[in-house]
Write an enzyme that holds these catalytic residues in place. Sequence first.
Site, PDB file in Angstrom:
ATOM      1  N   ASP A 256     -96.106  15.429 -80.612  1.00 56.87           N
ATOM      2  CA  ASP A 256     -96.727  16.461 -79.435  1.00 56.87           C
ATOM      3  C   ASP A 256     -97.587  18.016 -80.546  1.00 56.87           C
ATOM      4  OD1 ASP A 256     -97.802  17.214 -76.675  1.00 56.87           O
ATOM      5  OD2 ASP A 256     -96.655  19.308 -77.331  1.00 56.87           O
ATOM      6  N   GLU A 293    -100.417  15.114 -82.665  1.00 60.40           N
ATOM      7  CA  GLU A 293    -101.773  15.414 -81.808  1.00 60.40           C
ATOM      8  C   GLU A 293    -102.087  17.201 -82.332  1.00 60.40           C
ATOM      9  OE1 GLU A 293    -102.315  16.871 -77.194  1.00 60.40           O
ATOM     10  OE2 GLU A 293    -100.407  16.858 -78.315  1.00 60.40           O
TER      11      GLU A 293
END
Length: 592
Positions: A256, A293
């Site tokens: 993330d 990401e």
Amino acid sequence: MTSASSDTFSVWAPTADAVGLVLDSADADPIAMTRTTDGWWCSTVVREQGRDYGFVVTGDDGETSDPRPDPRSARQPDGVHGLSRVHRVDAARWTDARWTGRQLAGSVLYEMHVGTFSPGGTLTSAIDHLDDLVELGVDMVEVMPVGAFNGEYGWGYDGVAWFAVHEPYGGPDAFQQFVDACHARGLAVCLDVVYNHLGPSGNYLPEFGPYLSAADGPWGSGLNLDGPHSGEVRRYIIDNALRWFDEFHVDALRLDAVHALHDGSAVHLLEQLAVEVESLSTHLGRPLSLIAESDQNDPRLVTSREGGGLGLTGQWDDDVHHAVHAAVSGERQGYYSDFGSLEALRQVLTGAFLHAGTWSAFRGRVHGRPLDVERVPGSRFVAYTLTHDQVGNRAAGDRPSVNLTPAQQLAKAAIILCSPFTPMLFQGEEWGARTPFCFFTSHPEPELADAVRRGRTREFAEMGWDPATVADPQDPETFRRSVLDRSEQSEDQHAGILRGYRELIALRRAQPELSDPWLGAVRVRCGVEADDGRWLIVHRGSLALVVNLGTEPSRVPVTGEEVLTSGAVVDHDSVFCQAFGFAVVRTRPVTG
């Protein structure tokens, strides 16, 4: 190497004056632990499976904490504030000895949230729907974070016990069962992990040592990756990643918001992680993937280390999403303001990024870095029509299906599934689910709950949304409304969308031109919007995807034999498409 022991109790607390081990009950008298030279505190007490324990930490101010969970706790049966429990994965329960893994390239991903994927909201109940994913044609299931967080339900990005599995989902045994069930069906598992920050409730790491940096990130304090004592903090992160691969048999990790990992070291944390994951992959004999990401549009993330990059396997590509969504929906608010034109769509389909060292009006600056399409394949970019972010970060959590026709939804799917990228679906997308996917939390602390409400409302007000439309993240009904309604699939409209997705995925699997990852071979032609319609032709070898992105029927000048159509008719010298209709045609015979 870590000084943690799997046989006896130990904990890293380099700045503590004393550490005590508490067993069985928070009221038990602490057992003094012995400090070693590297900041670890050790005990001779044997770690027995199923035993509860915690640590009390005395700081340099002489104050002693209440019993705290182990930073490396494998299980938190009473929540993130309770004692830890010794837990080891039972190797005898695995049935996937013949599983050889699955690489990212060539796969179709499917993102799911455990709590809303099935009515039961657990990892065990999710297993009941895995066969549906196999029938759909999915290769890899991407699971949103399962690390323990405070409260019963949430997105999982505010986890604080990274080594534990959220108990309301079923805990570590249920996750083992879920991964095993996926492998039994030929499905790989990608787990979403969050290493850039910790949640606001239950984060006791600062009491043990300098885990956090002094700099604040967008979601709170980041991790200490390059300051004093950062070696053990980096080890903490990397050991966590390796544990999911090794002990839980996962096949990939989605990292993330790696742009929030602030690391000034000569060897970036991500590069160090990639090296160690590659070593573990060699040892285990199966591919292991790291998918980032990032909002930086920096292809160095997925460029090989030999080529000067960090060597990750893949990264999410929001530019593709924005270009496709804006072109089909007409939305232009916020970050969509840079997108929407056919030229923007052409650029992302041939170069992965719209912003590649070019001006971004939304940001007010130059953004991104160009991709070398001859050296970096498109399969390293994960592309999608929606994700948890793109839906859940709307004020009401409304899916595109609420505002778009089935033809528009399938047009978006066709562009993604016929692209050179690695496609990913978000749960329910395949039948045009109309249930929202809202941002929801269940913080038990009233002050934190109110802060989340106010922050959410303020954020959307700044973006021009009506505050009255913002879903209350703390309202239990916000969570319940977000659970998938699978009965929708029996309705004609939803059944037609599902059939279209299955056909597109099957076609991608059957035709090597569509899974060819090299962007340099992609050719895109666009209609001139003012003259002959708003159409797009994407040439993939002998195949061509023809899409009408206009609201009126259009005749597209391409010659070929029909392979797959939706709202389109293939004539001898053109393809006639209804509004948002598409066709895949073979433009020339396959040779060789």
